[in-house]
Design an enzyme around this catalytic site. Structure first.
Site, PDB file in Angstrom:
ATOM      1  N   HIS A  79       0.843  -1.196   0.000  1.00  0.00           N
ATOM      2  CA  HIS A  79       0.000   0.000   0.000  1.00  0.00           C
ATOM      3  C   HIS A  79       0.886   1.256   0.000  1.00  0.00           C
ATOM      4  CE1 HIS A  79      -2.923   3.016   1.319  1.00  0.00           C
ATOM      5  NE2 HIS A  79      -2.171   3.253   2.373  1.00  0.00           N
ATOM      6  N   ASP A 108       6.587  22.516 -25.812  1.00  0.00           N
ATOM      7  CA  ASP A 108       6.507  21.153 -25.278  1.00  0.00           C
ATOM      8  C   ASP A 108       7.548  21.040 -24.164  1.00  0.00           C
ATOM      9  OD1 ASP A 108       6.399  18.257 -24.934  1.00  0.00           O
ATOM     10  OD2 ASP A 108       5.433  18.204 -26.893  1.00  0.00           O
ATOM     11  N   TRP A 144       7.623  -0.515   3.829  1.00  0.00           N
ATOM     12  CA  TRP A 144       8.140   0.131   2.621  1.00  0.00           C
ATOM     13  C   TRP A 144       9.539   0.681   2.857  1.00  0.00           C
ATOM     14  CZ3 TRP A 144       9.453   5.250   1.241  1.00  0.00           C
ATOM     15  CH2 TRP A 144       9.315   6.201   2.247  1.00  0.00           C
ATOM     16  N   SER A 171      12.735   6.332 -13.639  1.00  0.00           N
ATOM     17  CA  SER A 171      11.638   7.071 -14.255  1.00  0.00           C
ATOM     18  C   SER A 171      11.514   8.461 -13.649  1.00  0.00           C
ATOM     19  CB  SER A 171      10.338   6.290 -14.071  1.00  0.00           C
ATOM     20  OG  SER A 171       9.237   7.128 -14.298  1.00  0.00           O
ATOM     21  N   SER A 172      11.553   8.543 -12.314  1.00  0.00           N
ATOM     22  CA  SER A 172      11.322   9.872 -11.746  1.00  0.00           C
ATOM     23  C   SER A 172      12.541  10.773 -11.901  1.00  0.00           C
ATOM     24  CB  SER A 172      10.848   9.796 -10.297  1.00  0.00           C
ATOM     25  OG  SER A 172      11.645   8.937  -9.571  1.00  0.00           O
ATOM     26  N   HIS A 255      13.644  11.619   3.781  1.00  0.00           N
ATOM     27  CA  HIS A 255      13.030  12.861   4.216  1.00  0.00           C
ATOM     28  C   HIS A 255      12.846  13.849   3.079  1.00  0.00           C
ATOM     29  CE1 HIS A 255      10.821  14.890   7.174  1.00  0.00           C
ATOM     30  NE2 HIS A 255      11.281  16.004   6.634  1.00  0.00           N
ATOM     31  N   GLU A 257      12.268  13.000   0.246  1.00  0.00           N
ATOM     32  CA  GLU A 257      11.159  12.375  -0.466  1.00  0.00           C
ATOM     33  C   GLU A 257       9.805  12.879   0.041  1.00  0.00           C
ATOM     34  OE1 GLU A 257      10.712  10.484  -3.018  1.00  0.00           O
ATOM     35  OE2 GLU A 257       8.676   9.712  -2.725  1.00  0.00           O
ATOM     36  N   TYR A 259       9.113  15.711   1.107  1.00  0.00           N
ATOM     37  CA  TYR A 259       8.873  17.047   0.545  1.00  0.00           C
ATOM     38  C   TYR A 259       8.651  16.979  -0.955  1.00  0.00           C
ATOM     39  CZ  TYR A 259       9.492  18.677   5.143  1.00  0.00           C
ATOM     40  OH  TYR A 259       9.303  18.843   6.480  1.00  0.00           O
ATOM     41  N   SER A 270      -1.207  27.278  -4.219  1.00  0.00           N
ATOM     42  CA  SER A 270      -0.861  28.680  -4.459  1.00  0.00           C
ATOM     43  C   SER A 270      -1.379  29.173  -5.810  1.00  0.00           C
ATOM     44  CB  SER A 270       0.656  28.870  -4.402  1.00  0.00           C
ATOM     45  OG  SER A 270       1.153  28.398  -3.185  1.00  0.00           O
ATOM     46  N   HIS A 304      15.408  12.305  12.418  1.00  0.00           N
ATOM     47  CA  HIS A 304      14.225  12.356  13.294  1.00  0.00           C
ATOM     48  C   HIS A 304      13.308  11.158  13.044  1.00  0.00           C
ATOM     49  CE1 HIS A 304      12.080  15.062  10.116  1.00  0.00           C
ATOM     50  NE2 HIS A 304      11.824  13.809   9.879  1.00  0.00           N
ATOM     51  N   HIS A 305      13.576  10.391  11.982  1.00  0.00           N
ATOM     52  CA  HIS A 305      12.817   9.168  11.763  1.00  0.00           C
ATOM     53  C   HIS A 305      13.349   8.021  12.614  1.00  0.00           C
ATOM     54  CE1 HIS A 305      10.528  10.593   8.231  1.00  0.00           C
ATOM     55  NE2 HIS A 305      11.584  11.344   8.042  1.00  0.00           N
ATOM     56  N   THR A 330       7.129  26.662   6.622  1.00  0.00           N
ATOM     57  CA  THR A 330       5.809  26.091   6.356  1.00  0.00           C
ATOM     58  C   THR A 330       4.726  27.010   6.908  1.00  0.00           C
ATOM     59  OG1 THR A 330       6.865  23.956   6.646  1.00  0.00           O
ATOM     60  CG2 THR A 330       4.495  23.948   6.422  1.00  0.00           C
ATOM     61  N   LYS A 333       4.054  29.839   4.645  1.00  0.00           N
ATOM     62  CA  LYS A 333       3.163  29.466   3.551  1.00  0.00           C
ATOM     63  C   LYS A 333       1.703  29.480   3.986  1.00  0.00           C
ATOM     64  CE  LYS A 333       6.054  26.815   0.550  1.00  0.00           C
ATOM     65  NZ  LYS A 333       5.513  27.544  -0.582  1.00  0.00           N
ATOM     66  N   ARG A 452       1.843   0.422  15.090  1.00  0.00           N
ATOM     67  CA  ARG A 452       1.471   0.329  13.685  1.00  0.00           C
ATOM     68  C   ARG A 452       1.913  -1.015  13.115  1.00  0.00           C
ATOM     69  NH1 ARG A 452       5.998   4.071  10.619  1.00  0.00           N
ATOM     70  NH2 ARG A 452       4.855   3.395   8.786  1.00  0.00           N
TER      71      ARG A 452
END
Lengths: 527, 173
Positions: A79, A108, A144, A171-172, A255, A257, A259, A270, A304-305, A330, A333, A452
């Site tokens: 998932h 293009d 994951w 790809s990315s 991390h 990632e 963002y 925005s 921090h993870h 943040t 924003k 979890r």
């Protein structure tokens, strides 16, 4: 340089798309590829969503009802992987493909053939990833995050997992390079960096994050692969390695990632809020600097993870402070969005509803993130449902809502038809109610100590889990409405004007709805 | 032309970052070594050890613990649970391991020292953890360890715990 880009397209004999199915396979048109990305993402959204519903069905009541624990763990792992790499990232890349060229006045994307390649890798990667569920031993079940040594104990699915992550990464990276090259080289004359729409800005920064961190993930998973099959010992203590090192390398990618998954959302919101508040965006420059600061800070907060791995106090303090610092840009924003709406002539069409929902619920997720950032508190919350509630608040009513908002916002431009506003609003209200029914109780479950990634739980958690599962099914079913609205708009509906929205500003609204297959062959001049 | 060079430059970033991912491995080791964060202990030669100043008036208690990773193929324990030592003076003790299986096994022990601020000052001149240890079927053997605590160890440290985790090398022979 820009003149060359235009010339290259003029020597085609025809200006429309190819006929038949091969159009989609061979296309180098940014609008076609954008559509492919978005449809792929929509399909994966339901695949990943079905897995989430397996999880929530199992957790409806304590005890083991429907699936065995190993399959449950495969569902949580898959998932996450599908929602991150198959839904949110492709959806943002799809939006970038569709919108960036026409927002900066380019004919293009800069590298159309690579664009085709970077999309068509995705279905193969996704097939390989989903295919793991059908091999001996089932799919990956170690989460994951792929922490060794657990992930190395996976069966036949392990190398398939690694290779699909490699493909998704390639790809990315190619998609991101294309985006940077487009923004740097193909802006219309007169469009300086500080005149770019914010969606372009946030994607520009996101693309750099992608280019810089996806290869680190590729390196980390390659080390896992060689540890398992080629007798290296990067993460094996017996050979002098260290499993904790994997967590450092992984989160050095991981991390930034997160963002990558949210900065384009900031850009979308925005764009939408000024349109429906009928006021220019408050604090444009501060938005750009805030985005850049968040991107920079994202590189120095990874640990921090992993507060509970046994870091020295100095390290914990550093990562705690740096993490909390992210709340500053943040916050800038969020205040800018609120100030944009302040005393605006607001109307509440579906895209605006989703955008406002984003601002409120993303902020809730941001605040629970701030709680998790505090080391001593994190020791209590680590690996509980509080974490699950936190990242789902920023990803579902955060990233996913922004994507849905973007689709509603630009759908009339893409298809030339207005979508069904009534159904759109119904979709918003059902989604918003159910997403809170789904994830809000998970805060309480986490605070009460429910871990979890478990298929069964102690009975005191039963009530909140039941509420959460009801919310999950409600949310999942509400998304079918979205499919109805989108396909209705594709097939027909009231003709949309070029402007579409009264307060909309930007180059994309100067084109017809739908825009011609090749747009801006002569670049507009920006004053 | 300009577009081409910028694309080539852009492709350099992922290539460099892929390398950086691998570079993090030695950086991690060096960083842990310097700071002692990972409980990694130091290694000194016997002559270096002899040149250290002996502090007869200060005593530090050293505790030994042992763990076997995962499987039940080993017995592994320190022969002396604790020692009281003076900084600057070398001491030798042993850990005994027994292979419980009817096959040859190779072990690798990995040390860790707590508190971590003591780790950099806990030096060994000789240790069974420096190399792999081969055990015949059912063999039992005491494995020596000579350590010396650096006199520069922070004043407030009076107990140091040395822990060994014994791993079975996965690739026999």
């Amino acid at each position: 340089m820009n003149a060359h880009a235009v010339d290259a397209h003029d020597d085609h004999d025809h200006h429309g798309p190819d006929k038949g199915l091969m159009r989609w396979v061979r296309t180098t048109n940014h609008k076609d590829i954008g559509t492919l990305y978005l449809l792929f993402s929509l399909l994966m959204f339901f695949v990943g969503g079905a897995m989430a519903l397996v999880i929530r069905a199992e957790l409806f009541q304590p005890g083991l009802q429907f699936v065995d624990p190993n399959f449950f763990n495969q569902m949580t792992t898959m998932h996450a992987l599908i929602m991150i790499f198959g839904v949110v990232m492709p959806a943002f890349v799809g939006l970038a493909n569709w919108m960036l060229p026409i927002m900066v006045g380019a004919p293009d994307m800069a590298l159309p053939r690579m664009n085709n390649f970077s999309f068509w890798i995705l279905p193969f990667a996704a097939t390989m990833l989903i295919g793991t569920l059908f091999v001996e031993g089932g799919g990956p079940a170690a989460g994951w995050t792929m922490y060794p040594p657990l992930v190395l104990q996976g069966g036949k699915s392990f190398p398939m997992l690694i290779f699909s992550v490699h493909l998704l990464g390639i790809s990315s990276i190619m998609g991101a390079i294309n985006i940077v090259a487009t923004i740097m080289n193909l802006r219309a004359p007169g469009m300086t960096y500080m005149k770019m729409p914010l969606f372009v800005w946030t994607w520009f920064i996101t693309a750099y994050l992608l280019i810089a961190t996806m290869p680190v993930l590729a390196g980390a998973v390659t080390m896992l692969l060689t540890d398992k099959y080629f007798a290296t010992s990067f993460f094996s203590a017996a050979g002098g390695g260290d499993p904790v090192m994997f967590q450092h390398i992984f989160w050095f990618f991981g991390h930034p990632e997160v963002y990558i998954l949210i900065l384009p959302a900031f850009g979308i919101v925005s764009q939408i809020i000024p349109t429906f508040a009928r006021k220019p965006l408050f604090g444009y420059a501060s938005m750009v600097y805030a985005t850049a600061s968040i991107a920079f800070l994202s590189f120095i907060v990874w640990a921090h993870h992993m507060f509970t791995v046994g870091m020295p106090v100095v390290g914990e303090l550093f990562f705690m402070m740096a993490t909390m610092l992210i709340a500053v840009p943040t916050g800038v924003k969020v205040f800018n969005w609120v100030s944009t709406m302040w005393r605006g002539s607001m109307t509440f069409e579906t895209p605006m509803l989703f955008a406002i929902g984003f601002v409120i619920m993303f902020t809730i997720g941001g605040l629970s993130g701030l709680m998790l950032a505090m080391t001593p508190i994190d020791f209590q919350y680590h690996d509980t449902y509080f974490v699950v509630a936190h990242f789902h608040y920023v990803l579902v009513p955060g990233a996913v809502f922004s994507i849905v908002a973007a689709v509603y916002y630009w759908l009339p431009k893409w298809t030339g038809h207005m979508y069904d506003e009534k159904l759109g609003r119904l979709h918003f209200w059902l989604s918003t109610i159910f997403v809170n029914v789904l994830f809000w109780p998970q805060h309480y479950l986490g605070l009460a100590g429910m871990p979890r990634r478990i298929p069964d739980y102690a009975v005191q958690f039963a009530d909140f889990n039941m509420i959460s599962s009801i919310g999950a099914f409600g949310f999942g079913l509400s998304q079918l409405l979205f499919v109805v609205v989108v396909f209705k708009a594709i097939r027909g509906g009231q003709q949309a004007t070029d402007q579409v929205w009264e307060g909309a500003e930007g180059l994309e609204w100067t084109l017809s709805s739908p825009p011609p297959y090749h747009s801006f062959s002569v670049q507009p001049e920006i004053k | 032309m300009e577009k081409k060079t910028s694309v080539v430059k852009l492709f350099m970033i992922p290539i460099v970052m892929f390398g950086f991912g691998y570079l993090m491995v030695p950086i991690y080791d060096v960083f842990c070594d310097i700071t002692g964060i990972n409980g990694k202990t130091g290694r000194v030669s016997a002559s270096q050890a002899a040149s250290l100043e002996k502090q007869q008036e200060r005593t530090i208690k050293v505790e030994f613990t042992s763990t076997v990773n995962q499987d039940g193929s080993w017995d592994f324990a320190p022969d002396m649970p604790t020692m009281v030592v003076h900084p600057g003076e070398p001491y030798t003790t042993t850990f005994t391991a027994r292979n419980k299986l009817d096959e040859q096994l190779i072990s690798q022990s990995v040390p860790s020292v707590a508190p971590s601020k003591a780790a950099a000052h806990f030096n060994k001149t000789e240790c069974f953890c420096f190399v792999e240890q081969k055990f015949a079927a059912f063999e039992e053997r005491a494995m020596p360890l000579t350590f010396i605590i650096d006199p520069d160890i922070p004043e407030d440290v009076d107990i140091v715990t040395l822990s060994y985790t014994l791993f079975t090398k996965p690739h026999n022979g």
